[in-house]
Design an enzyme around this catalytic site. Sequence first.
Site, PDB file in Angstrom:
ATOM      1  N   LYS A 103      -1.223 -12.302 -13.558  1.00 33.04           N
ATOM      2  CA  LYS A 103      -0.995 -11.441 -14.721  1.00 33.04           C
ATOM      3  C   LYS A 103       0.454 -10.956 -14.740  1.00 33.04           C
ATOM      4  O   LYS A 103       1.041 -10.661 -13.691  1.00 33.04           O
ATOM      5  CB  LYS A 103      -1.969 -10.257 -14.654  1.00 33.04           C
ATOM      6  CG  LYS A 103      -1.950  -9.332 -15.868  1.00 33.04           C
ATOM      7  CD  LYS A 103      -3.016  -8.255 -15.705  1.00 33.04           C
ATOM      8  CE  LYS A 103      -3.053  -7.277 -16.879  1.00 33.04           C
ATOM      9  NZ  LYS A 103      -4.110  -6.266 -16.716  1.00 33.04           N
ATOM     10  N   SER A 178      -7.292  -5.826 -20.429  1.00 30.56           N
ATOM     11  CA  SER A 178      -5.941  -6.261 -20.732  1.00 30.56           C
ATOM     12  C   SER A 178      -5.546  -7.563 -20.044  1.00 30.56           C
ATOM     13  O   SER A 178      -4.516  -8.152 -20.349  1.00 30.56           O
ATOM     14  CB  SER A 178      -4.943  -5.173 -20.340  1.00 30.56           C
ATOM     15  OG  SER A 178      -4.953  -4.942 -18.928  1.00 30.56           O
ATOM     16  N   SER A 202     -10.134  -3.825 -17.231  1.00 30.02           N
ATOM     17  CA  SER A 202      -9.215  -4.920 -17.540  1.00 30.02           C
ATOM     18  C   SER A 202      -9.385  -6.160 -16.684  1.00 30.02           C
ATOM     19  O   SER A 202      -8.791  -7.197 -16.981  1.00 30.02           O
ATOM     20  CB  SER A 202      -7.762  -4.426 -17.459  1.00 30.02           C
ATOM     21  OG  SER A 202      -7.486  -3.562 -18.536  1.00 30.02           O
TER      22      SER A 202
END
Length: 507
Positions: A103, A178, A202
Amino acid sequence: MNFLKVFFLFITILMAFETKSQELFLETSIETLQDLLESNKTDSVELVEWYLSRIQKYDQQGPKLNSIQHFNRRALSQAKQLDMERKNKGARSLLHGIPILIKDNYETIDAPTTAGSAILEGHWPKKDATQVKRLKEAGAIILAKTTMHEFAFGWTTRGSAFGVTRNPYNPKHHPGGSSGGTGAAVAANFGAAGMGSDTCGSIRVPSAHNNLVGLRGTQGLSSRAGIVPLSSSRDIGGPLAKNTRDLALMLDATVGYDPLDPQTAESFGKIPKSYLEALEVLDLKNIRIGMLSAWYGNAKSNETTNQAISKLVGKLESRGLSIVKLASEDLDELKSQTEAPDAYFVDNYDVIKDLNDYLGRYPSIKPRTFRDLTDDPRLEQGVADLWKSYLDPRYQDRGIYLEQQETGRKIRRQILDLFNEYQLNALIYPTATEEAVRIDRQQTHYNCKLAAATGLPAISVPAGFGKNKLPVGVEFLAEPWAEQKLLNLAYTIEEAFSFRRLPGDTP
């Protein structure tokens, strides 16, 4: 831009490898990939080439998932070095030579770290977050950085640096957030597994929406050092994977004490030698699960997820699992405490302080304060609207902040009381009470706060598909440091009823 043109021309040539390797690599577990590497049926260079060819084919073409933010330009040369090391010294671990996705809020030597934001374009600390460092020490190859909801502040994955990320199971729908870029990319087989972060769902939300398994560990299980912060009280990083064995393997490489993160001191003596080695199929006759009835929702939009989870629960009960339905005024009150506007006060208080601190460590970043970020016209509109409201002096009120921290501790005690009173092994509820909505809509139907506010571990497990043919996830929550129990439960479900299905748009 010239580099990218040359890079993608090179990848187009490499796509010839895809047909040859499709049967070997598609949906293949990390352990099986490692077997192929050890038996000389492939090498890490070919693995990297194959994953890059899939990214070229599906990320900006075809379904246009738009899940990759930055490439590691040295991935192929690193793969070659790791192949030579394997030949001369042997593999470091089961992750040796395995391509992994990270990420974009994890700092990495091999690519910029921009948290999905055009505001941080060019930000490149040239160091690895602790968990990235540990993956590389295990021999993993950081293939690429994935898209994320800008500054991790949302559940749909959109940002000023890249636009909108799409769900591989239906590109008209969002992939959750997210960590939606990681979720979409792992589901589409752009890497063997991936890393996300979880402040309120997330990791678990994109796992649910992308037919993956994802764990939010006990607060302090893994290091936050080198992850762009949202809330220092509630941030935690961790993996998303296509199966539980891969998840356990990734955890083995990344968890544990880090002197750079004082929270991880809590993990001393709490982590097994190996989650993977201790993984086992449970006898469901010995398992009691508490069903949090109020967390399911009774609106028409909740029916599809409720039906999928109910079907799974029925199958588990037929194999001996005991379900205790929990419903009371006290539990209704507990649920309201996890949904009220002030339930997010801790996150909103922290994000101001933590981003101010982060910006202060990097003078090269032009915005110097949280207010500067909110004033930047490039900031994604939904994030901008929320952040501007947090400039209200109320969000500087430490008294309210401490009250909300205490509320989290009270909820934790309530949950642990339930475990004792009903002799439960875990609690069950939907990760998300609806299937993923279309990309032009917002979605707030998540049960993320129960684990986030209490610091308790929770795992999202695939539970089938809804009427829109989008994945449904079910979440299990347990007592502190019960990650192994949650992994074993997920593994048991996976072995009995495998719901993993390759997305039709990325065959």
